[in-house]
Motif scaffolding. Structure first.
Motif, PDB file in Angstrom:
ATOM      1  N   PRO A  40    -103.773  59.890 -18.460  1.00  0.00           N
ATOM      2  CA  PRO A  40    -104.373  61.237 -18.416  1.00  0.00           C
ATOM      3  C   PRO A  40    -103.645  62.199 -17.485  1.00  0.00           C
ATOM      4  O   PRO A  40    -103.002  61.777 -16.531  1.00  0.00           O
ATOM      5  CB  PRO A  40    -105.761  60.942 -17.834  1.00  0.00           C
ATOM      6  N   THR A  41    -103.767  63.471 -17.794  1.00  0.00           N
ATOM      7  CA  THR A  41    -103.390  64.519 -16.849  1.00  0.00           C
ATOM      8  C   THR A  41    -104.676  64.866 -16.104  1.00  0.00           C
ATOM      9  O   THR A  41    -105.645  65.291 -16.730  1.00  0.00           O
ATOM     10  CB  THR A  41    -102.851  65.754 -17.600  1.00  0.00           C
ATOM     11  N   VAL A  74     -98.777  49.221 -18.106  1.00  0.00           N
ATOM     12  CA  VAL A  74     -98.655  50.328 -17.146  1.00  0.00           C
ATOM     13  C   VAL A  74     -99.227  51.580 -17.788  1.00  0.00           C
ATOM     14  O   VAL A  74     -98.949  51.859 -18.964  1.00  0.00           O
ATOM     15  CB  VAL A  74     -97.166  50.573 -16.777  1.00  0.00           C
ATOM     16  N   MET A  75    -100.073  52.288 -17.048  1.00  0.00           N
ATOM     17  CA  MET A  75    -100.563  53.593 -17.522  1.00  0.00           C
ATOM     18  C   MET A  75    -100.302  54.622 -16.426  1.00  0.00           C
ATOM     19  O   MET A  75    -100.724  54.429 -15.283  1.00  0.00           O
ATOM     20  CB  MET A  75    -102.064  53.534 -17.844  1.00  0.00           C
ATOM     21  N   ASP A  79    -100.210  63.687 -12.320  1.00  0.00           N
ATOM     22  CA  ASP A  79    -100.898  64.478 -11.291  1.00  0.00           C
ATOM     23  C   ASP A  79    -100.101  65.715 -10.911  1.00  0.00           C
ATOM     24  O   ASP A  79    -100.438  66.403  -9.956  1.00  0.00           O
ATOM     25  CB  ASP A  79    -101.215  63.603 -10.061  1.00  0.00           C
ATOM     26  N   VAL A  80     -99.008  65.971 -11.659  1.00  0.00           N
ATOM     27  CA  VAL A  80     -98.329  67.262 -11.448  1.00  0.00           C
ATOM     28  C   VAL A  80     -97.883  67.809 -12.796  1.00  0.00           C
ATOM     29  O   VAL A  80     -97.193  67.137 -13.562  1.00  0.00           O
ATOM     30  CB  VAL A  80     -97.140  67.153 -10.455  1.00  0.00           C
ATOM     31  N   ALA A 123     -98.734  57.101 -10.183  1.00  0.00           N
ATOM     32  CA  ALA A 123     -98.933  58.559 -10.249  1.00  0.00           C
ATOM     33  C   ALA A 123     -97.552  59.208 -10.230  1.00  0.00           C
ATOM     34  O   ALA A 123     -96.654  58.773  -9.497  1.00  0.00           O
ATOM     35  CB  ALA A 123     -99.751  59.014  -9.048  1.00  0.00           C
ATOM     36  N   ALA A 124     -97.382  60.248 -11.029  1.00  0.00           N
ATOM     37  CA  ALA A 124     -96.068  60.884 -11.176  1.00  0.00           C
ATOM     38  C   ALA A 124     -95.494  61.323  -9.828  1.00  0.00           C
ATOM     39  O   ALA A 124     -94.302  61.150  -9.568  1.00  0.00           O
ATOM     40  CB  ALA A 124     -96.180  62.076 -12.117  1.00  0.00           C
TER      41      ALA A 124
END
Ligand code: AMP
Ligand code: ZN
Length: 481
Positions: A40-41, A74-75, A79-80, A123-124
């Motif tokens: 998700p974003t 992996v998911m 977050d940006v 997280a990105a």
């Protein structure tokens, strides 16, 4: 025992979007499947359309394990991106502060829906260095260039295989194919080129940027997934999944960047689930036709009921969401729970062993159906057929305590995949909505919200239950029992 059918002998066939064929899953590393699922974003709460995709991936994950494989899934958590940056700026908080409640809510929702946790949720923002390194590699190899606006783009002309997944030809590609592409448009050589590094713009990005050899900026969305998938799972992975809207341009771009860097195939299989729709349109934030899981829980439905609704339609078929459909899912679950309860309560009847062949047939049919590209309808039908046949035996007094235990064990085996059945005896008298009302009342009393607490008490009474205080807290009991 006969009901010990060995499902690990069944091979798993999955429809690979890239080849449009059903292929047998053969992991690269022995028995170990490495799977990447686009996540998700976290700029807002996810809606149940998003969760249809995650429930499909959960079904896939559990089926893979059921058929005897090991898995590393992996998911990513995005977050940006433009939306999270905009949200943080509007609220005048850091990016981290802005996304935290949505990230937490996402994990809570996963738990409510009994979606098994993946092994990793990168997280990105934690992997920006890996993304910068990848851009450098693409620049060195001549696949990337810096545009007049200082952003870095991937030149799709340099990657002749572009379009291999979505089966599009380069000259058919147009600008504005999706919102995401549109928001990533800048001064680039070719309209279909996509951004790898988005140059910083003070008006748009406030104080949110990272440093890189090409100046301040942030990584592009597509790059996040490539960098994290390769970092965590290796250059070639077994399965990559997402909703069908991810196929183009997102997954196509992932393939281009990853394969341009590694010179190897990025993923052996691609699986895409169809959308959850409402009145013929994709459920989405932008159309406003969405339900969050929370809004359905507030209406008194349970996570398991929503899970069953999302699970029961094959992932390659669009699923039209209605509250009537959710009611039907609720009744199906009641049937499963009632049957388990009947088995738990058996104390007369003889152990004839006649359940044995029914059970082994049911497990076989369940496993074979799921192994055929997650064919859920015949898999569920195998459970209901078994229930019908065991009920008939029961009516004839041919199921004793030991037989009933064998039936329960098989139901648990099914539930290791569908995860919607209750095996608690206590559920016998208390419907879910009454139990939930009790929990909400306890919460309301804690918050001194007496009006809400009284309303919930009245609701519980209207359903024919009373609240009793016990040493371990308040419980509900059937009135007059
Ligand atoms: P997003 O946060 O928009 O990147 O979406 C996250 C995941 O949900 C992606 O895999 C999408 O394909 C999926 N998705 C979004 N809307 C729907 C929908 N209506 N039905 C099924 N999956 C969806
Ligand atoms: Zn992705």
């Amino acid at each position: 025992m006969e009901d010990q059918y060995d499902q690990t002998q069944v091979s798993l066939k999955l429809l690979n979007t890239a080849t449009r064929k059903k292929e047998t899953l053969q992991p690269i590393q022995g028995n170990h499947v490495r799977m990447y699922t686009c996540g998700p974003t976290v700029y807002d709460y996810a809606h149940i359309g998003n969760f249809r995709t995650y429930v499909f991936e959960d079904l896939l994950r559990r089926t893979i394990k059921f058929l005897g494989f090991e898995i590393t899934q992996v998911m990513n958590i995005t977050d940006v991106d433009d939306k999270t940056i905009k949200g943080a700026i509007n609220k005048d908080v850091s990016l981290e502060e802005y996304v935290k409640p949505y990230k937490d809510a996402f994990f809570e929702d996963l738990d409510s829906l009994h979606i098994e946790r993946a092994e990793k949720y990168p997280a990105a923002t934690e992997y920006v260095q890996e993304m910068v390194d990848m851009i450098q590699d693409l620049m060195n190899k001549g696949f990337a260039y810096q545009g007049a606006d200082k952003s870095i783009y991937f030149s799709i002309q340099k990657f002749p295989n572009y379009g291999c997944l979505s089966h599009l030809k380069l000259d058919e590609l147009k600008t504005g194919a999706s919102e995401r592409v549109a928001s990533d448009e800048y001064d680039k050589d070719n309209v279909a080129d996509f951004v790898l590094w988005k140059a910083y713009d003070e008006d748009r990005d406030g104080k949110i940027y990272w440093d890189s050899p090409y100046g301040k900026g942030r990584p592009g969305w597509h790059l996040e997934c490539s960098a994290m998938a390769m970092k965590m799972l290796g250059e070639t992975i077994d399965i990559h999944c997402g909703g069908v809207d991810n196929m183009f341009p997102h997954h196509e771009n992932e393939i281009a960047q990853s394969e341009a860097c590694s010179g190897k195939k990025f993923s052996n299989m691609w699986l895409h689930s169809e959308h959850l729709i409402v009145d013929g349109k994709k459920m989405s934030k932008s159309l406003g036709n969405f339900y969050t899981l929370r809004s359905l829980l507030e209406k008194g439905y349970t996570g398991k009921q929503v899970r069953y609704l999302l699970l029961q339609t094959h992932y390659k078929t669009q699923l039209n969401f209605t509250l009537e459909g959710l009611e039907a899912a609720k009744h199906s679950l009641q049937r499963l729970d009632d049957f388990v309860l009947r088995m738990l309560n058996i104390n007369t009847g003889s152990d004839t062993g006649e359940v044995g062949s029914i059970l082994s047939q049911a497990i076989k049919s369940f496993a074979v159906s799921l192994a055929d590209d997650l064919n859920i309808s015949p898999a569920l039908a195998a459970i209901y057929d078994m229930i019908r046949e065991v009920n008939i035996l029961c009516d004839d007094g041919k199921v004793g305590i030991n037989d009933a235990q064998r039936v329960i064990d098989v139901m648990k085996k099914f539930d290791s995949i569908i995860d919607v059945i209750s095996f608690e005896k206590v559920s016998e008298h208390v419907p879910n909505e009454v139990q939930q009302a009790l929990e909400r009342r306890i919460e309301a009393r804690k918050n001194k919200d007496w009006a809400a607490a009284d309303q919930l008490r009245d609701f519980i009474h209207d359903q024919g239950f009373v609240i009793e205080d016990t040493p371990s807290g308040a419980v509900v009991k059937k009135a007059g029992v």
